[in-house]
Design a protein around this motif. Structure first.
Motif, PDB file in Angstrom:
ATOM      1  N   VAL A 273      15.955  32.918 -65.891  1.00  0.00           N
ATOM      2  CA  VAL A 273      16.776  34.081 -66.229  1.00  0.00           C
ATOM      3  C   VAL A 273      16.567  34.441 -67.694  1.00  0.00           C
ATOM      4  O   VAL A 273      16.499  33.550 -68.553  1.00  0.00           O
ATOM      5  N   ASN A 274      16.461  35.741 -67.960  1.00  0.00           N
ATOM      6  CA  ASN A 274      16.375  36.256 -69.330  1.00  0.00           C
ATOM      7  C   ASN A 274      17.582  37.139 -69.591  1.00  0.00           C
ATOM      8  O   ASN A 274      17.939  37.976 -68.742  1.00  0.00           O
ATOM      9  N   ILE A 275      18.190  36.949 -70.750  1.00  0.00           N
ATOM     10  CA  ILE A 275      19.371  37.721 -71.132  1.00  0.00           C
ATOM     11  C   ILE A 275      19.091  38.432 -72.440  1.00  0.00           C
ATOM     12  O   ILE A 275      18.678  37.805 -73.421  1.00  0.00           O
ATOM     13  N   ASP A 276      19.315  39.731 -72.449  1.00  0.00           N
ATOM     14  CA  ASP A 276      19.237  40.524 -73.672  1.00  0.00           C
ATOM     15  C   ASP A 276      20.572  40.346 -74.392  1.00  0.00           C
ATOM     16  O   ASP A 276      21.579  40.929 -73.991  1.00  0.00           O
ATOM     17  N   VAL A 277      20.573  39.523 -75.441  1.00  0.00           N
ATOM     18  CA  VAL A 277      21.835  39.188 -76.117  1.00  0.00           C
ATOM     19  C   VAL A 277      22.458  40.425 -76.751  1.00  0.00           C
ATOM     20  O   VAL A 277      23.679  40.547 -76.834  1.00  0.00           O
TER      21      VAL A 277
ATOM     22  N   LYS B  42      19.153  23.438 -75.052  1.00  0.00           N
ATOM     23  CA  LYS B  42      19.905  22.272 -74.603  1.00  0.00           C
ATOM     24  C   LYS B  42      20.147  22.382 -73.101  1.00  0.00           C
ATOM     25  O   LYS B  42      20.217  23.491 -72.559  1.00  0.00           O
ATOM     26  N   PRO B  43      20.319  21.223 -72.430  1.00  0.00           N
ATOM     27  CA  PRO B  43      20.579  21.275 -70.988  1.00  0.00           C
ATOM     28  C   PRO B  43      22.005  21.719 -70.667  1.00  0.00           C
ATOM     29  O   PRO B  43      22.939  21.438 -71.411  1.00  0.00           O
ATOM     30  N   VAL B  44      22.117  22.431 -69.552  1.00  0.00           N
ATOM     31  CA  VAL B  44      23.410  22.879 -69.031  1.00  0.00           C
ATOM     32  C   VAL B  44      23.402  22.613 -67.534  1.00  0.00           C
ATOM     33  O   VAL B  44      22.372  22.774 -66.878  1.00  0.00           O
TER      34      VAL B  44
ATOM     35  N   TYR C 226      17.627  36.386 -83.060  1.00  0.00           N
ATOM     36  CA  TYR C 226      17.539  35.746 -81.738  1.00  0.00           C
ATOM     37  C   TYR C 226      17.943  36.743 -80.644  1.00  0.00           C
ATOM     38  O   TYR C 226      19.048  36.683 -80.112  1.00  0.00           O
ATOM     39  N   PRO C 227      17.055  37.681 -80.296  1.00  0.00           N
ATOM     40  CA  PRO C 227      17.442  38.752 -79.366  1.00  0.00           C
ATOM     41  C   PRO C 227      17.535  38.339 -77.901  1.00  0.00           C
ATOM     42  O   PRO C 227      18.157  39.039 -77.110  1.00  0.00           O
ATOM     43  N   GLN C 228      16.933  37.212 -77.541  1.00  0.00           N
ATOM     44  CA  GLN C 228      16.890  36.810 -76.135  1.00  0.00           C
ATOM     45  C   GLN C 228      17.491  35.421 -75.941  1.00  0.00           C
ATOM     46  O   GLN C 228      17.364  34.555 -76.799  1.00  0.00           O
ATOM     47  N   ALA C 229      18.118  35.238 -74.793  1.00  0.00           N
ATOM     48  CA  ALA C 229      18.529  33.910 -74.331  1.00  0.00           C
ATOM     49  C   ALA C 229      17.854  33.698 -72.981  1.00  0.00           C
ATOM     50  O   ALA C 229      17.621  34.657 -72.239  1.00  0.00           O
ATOM     51  N   THR C 230      17.514  32.446 -72.675  1.00  0.00           N
ATOM     52  CA  THR C 230      16.871  32.159 -71.387  1.00  0.00           C
ATOM     53  C   THR C 230      17.503  30.925 -70.763  1.00  0.00           C
ATOM     54  O   THR C 230      18.044  30.053 -71.460  1.00  0.00           O
ATOM     55  N   PHE C 231      17.421  30.875 -69.446  1.00  0.00           N
ATOM     56  CA  PHE C 231      17.810  29.684 -68.691  1.00  0.00           C
ATOM     57  C   PHE C 231      16.693  29.391 -67.711  1.00  0.00           C
ATOM     58  O   PHE C 231      16.281  30.264 -66.946  1.00  0.00           O
ATOM     59  N   LYS C 232      16.191  28.157 -67.736  1.00  0.00           N
ATOM     60  CA  LYS C 232      15.143  27.730 -66.813  1.00  0.00           C
ATOM     61  C   LYS C 232      15.584  26.432 -66.156  1.00  0.00           C
ATOM     62  O   LYS C 232      15.850  25.433 -66.835  1.00  0.00           O
ATOM     63  N   SER C 233      15.675  26.446 -64.843  1.00  0.00           N
ATOM     64  CA  SER C 233      16.140  25.254 -64.133  1.00  0.00           C
ATOM     65  C   SER C 233      15.127  24.118 -64.248  1.00  0.00           C
ATOM     66  O   SER C 233      13.917  24.343 -64.320  1.00  0.00           O
TER      67      SER C 233
ATOM     68  N   THR D 216      20.725  22.006 -62.883  1.00  0.00           N
ATOM     69  CA  THR D 216      20.527  21.645 -64.284  1.00  0.00           C
ATOM     70  C   THR D 216      19.374  22.467 -64.832  1.00  0.00           C
ATOM     71  O   THR D 216      18.360  22.662 -64.155  1.00  0.00           O
ATOM     72  N   GLY D 217      19.545  22.961 -66.044  1.00  0.00           N
ATOM     73  CA  GLY D 217      18.473  23.746 -66.643  1.00  0.00           C
ATOM     74  C   GLY D 217      18.599  23.771 -68.148  1.00  0.00           C
ATOM     75  O   GLY D 217      19.596  23.335 -68.720  1.00  0.00           O
ATOM     76  N   ASP D 218      17.556  24.286 -68.784  1.00  0.00           N
ATOM     77  CA  ASP D 218      17.530  24.409 -70.236  1.00  0.00           C
ATOM     78  C   ASP D 218      18.001  25.796 -70.642  1.00  0.00           C
ATOM     79  O   ASP D 218      17.396  26.806 -70.250  1.00  0.00           O
ATOM     80  N   LEU D 219      19.088  25.841 -71.401  1.00  0.00           N
ATOM     81  CA  LEU D 219      19.587  27.094 -71.955  1.00  0.00           C
ATOM     82  C   LEU D 219      19.076  27.216 -73.382  1.00  0.00           C
ATOM     83  O   LEU D 219      19.389  26.379 -74.233  1.00  0.00           O
ATOM     84  N   SER D 220      18.265  28.241 -73.623  1.00  0.00           N
ATOM     85  CA  SER D 220      17.760  28.525 -74.969  1.00  0.00           C
ATOM     86  C   SER D 220      18.554  29.702 -75.520  1.00  0.00           C
ATOM     87  O   SER D 220      18.532  30.797 -74.958  1.00  0.00           O
TER      88      SER D 220
END
Length: 194
Positions: A69-73, A130-132, A98-105, A120-124
């Motif tokens: 997932v990509n999020i436009d902050v 960090k893992p979430v 930091y214009p973008q946030a990402t989550f990768k499982s 479980t995934g990495d939230l950038s």
């Protein structure tokens, strides 16, 4: 009689729709909502208006799922324009840097029953990864009644500490704990659904 039941079961399996595919998130029906406590008085919320991503999902093997997932902050919206402007600044999200946030499982596990998963995934976010762990509910998987395309819908929630991503302004008066609530509707693109 047993043969008829066996034959009917076999036919049902053969003719059942297969929903193992790559789904694309529908931005019009996907929301990432976050809420916090403000000085103990209220629990406001906001959301990100621009969310995109893909989901590899097989209803027959849900623990093999993968999501990105990509999020436009900068699409943050609290319905308070002055607050949105403040949240975009260096005190909080520092959107210019930091214009973008990402989550990768990274792992998907079975939940309490067939309709629940732990993802479980990495939230950038804000330059930190960090893992979430998301508690996920599988809402529905099947052909969409309007588009007729294979579709899948999920809800998820988690609580994170924003200071762990370097967004610690005004803690503890403004809570460190941020409650995340995510709802996703996704479909297989037309060419992939054929």
């Amino acid at each position: 009689m047993i043969r008829r039941i066996a034959l009917a079961s076999a036919l049902a399996l053969v003719t059942a729709p297969v929903f193992a595919a790559t789904y694309t998130l529908d931005p019009g029906h996907t929301q990432v909502v976050f809420s916090w406590n403000h000085f103990g008085y209220s629990n406001p919320s906001g959301q990100f208006g621009k969310v995109s991503g893909t989901l590899d999902f097989d209803a027959a093997a849900p623990t093999k799922a993968k999501v990105e997932v990509n999020i436009d902050v900068g699409s943050i919206n609290t319905n308070v324009p002055a607050l949105d402007d403040h949240l975009k600044k260096a005190d909080f999200f520092d959107v210019e840097k930091y214009p973008q946030a990402t989550f990768k499982s990274t792992k998907v596990e079975a939940g309490a029953d067939a309709h629940h998963l732990k993802v479980t995934g990495d939230l950038s976010l804000h330059g930190v990864t960090k893992p979430v762990v998301l508690d996920v509910t599988i809402n529905k998987v099947g052909p969409h009644p309007m588009s007729k395309k294979p579709s899948a819908g999920f809800d998820a929630h988690a609580t994170i500490k924003r200071s762990e991503w370097g967004i610690g302004g005004y803690v503890p008066n403004i809570s460190d704990d941020i409650n995340l609530r995510i709802t996703v509707e996704s479909s297989v693109k037309a060419e992939a659904a054929k």
